[in-house]
Design a protein around this motif. Sequence first.
Motif, short mmCIF file in Angstrom:
data_model
loop_
_atom_site.label_atom_id
_atom_site.label_comp_id
_atom_site.label_asym_id
_atom_site.label_seq_id
_atom_site.Cartn_x
_atom_site.Cartn_y
_atom_site.Cartn_z
N CYS A 52 0.52 2.19 0.24
CA CYS A 52 1.88 1.73 -0.08
C CYS A 52 2.22 1.99 -1.54
O CYS A 52 3.32 2.46 -1.86
CB CYS A 52 2.02 0.24 0.22
N ARG A 53 1.26 1.71 -2.41
CA ARG A 53 1.50 1.89 -3.84
C ARG A 53 1.67 3.36 -4.20
O ARG A 53 2.44 3.71 -5.11
CB ARG A 53 0.36 1.27 -4.64
N ALA A 54 0.96 4.24 -3.50
CA ALA A 54 1.05 5.68 -3.77
C ALA A 54 2.48 6.17 -3.62
O ALA A 54 2.92 7.05 -4.36
CB ALA A 54 0.13 6.45 -2.83
N LEU A 55 3.22 5.60 -2.69
CA LEU A 55 4.58 6.07 -2.41
C LEU A 55 5.66 5.21 -3.08
O LEU A 55 6.65 5.75 -3.57
CB LEU A 55 4.79 6.11 -0.90
N PHE A 56 5.45 3.90 -3.13
CA PHE A 56 6.53 3.02 -3.58
C PHE A 56 6.21 2.19 -4.83
O PHE A 56 7.07 1.44 -5.30
CB PHE A 56 6.93 2.08 -2.44
N GLY A 57 5.00 2.32 -5.34
CA GLY A 57 4.65 1.53 -6.51
C GLY A 57 4.67 0.04 -6.20
O GLY A 57 4.52 -0.38 -5.06
N ASP A 58 4.89 -0.76 -7.24
CA ASP A 58 4.89 -2.22 -7.06
C ASP A 58 6.28 -2.82 -7.02
O ASP A 58 6.44 -4.01 -6.72
CB ASP A 58 4.10 -2.89 -8.19
#
Length: 230
Positions: A18-24
């Motif tokens: 999830c973080r790879a695509l949308f960050g935090d």
Amino acid sequence: SGPNVGANPAFREAIDVCRALFGDTWSFTIKLIKLGHEGRIEDVRLSYGPLPTQINQFPVWRAERWQPFMMVGMSDGEGVGARNVDGTWAIAVDLDHDVDMALWTDTPFRPTVAINTSGKRQHMLWILKEPIDSDTHRLAARALAYRLGGDPCFAHEAQAVRLPGFVNQKHGTLVRASLCRYDRAYDYARLAAAFDFDLVAATLQANVPMMTKSLSIAAASEEDKNRRLE
């Protein structure tokens, strides 16, 4: 405070994807599917929000046997159709056949993320340096599926990938990340050239008369319909 998901390596993989695509901070949609008897869909729900909000639900989803699918495109949280997506930072392909991941280890244009959905089947994601619009996304997804032998039904703007760390209830296997290098992002033009998107598009257009340049199917005009009857 939220649950301690960091200690669980299965949830760590889901967080990394999830973080790879949308960050935090970017809000994104996760589609949740629950199967009932005989593998039929019993219920579908949506979860929309930034990663910290989504993380809090991971233990609940796993305990209640939900199967989470992360929408790849930038979505509005109101649904999971093409009309709910406005561009994307990534392109995905569903390889619904055995994939030897060793062949992808050192390839120049290897995916940023690969997710082992069951057996040796993979959802693969190529993350981009800059976002692309929905028409470009559709063309790229369909060209990539055609180029790599992926599932054409998965190749659209509203594509969603399984999150690792949850059981694929259809097969009874744990979904795991095969690859996750979120520091690897691609220039779209170079990626398109590497996988021959223009050649694939031209080939498909030549073979499918009603296909447009963005690899969608155009509605037949009355003139077209009458010509077919001649």
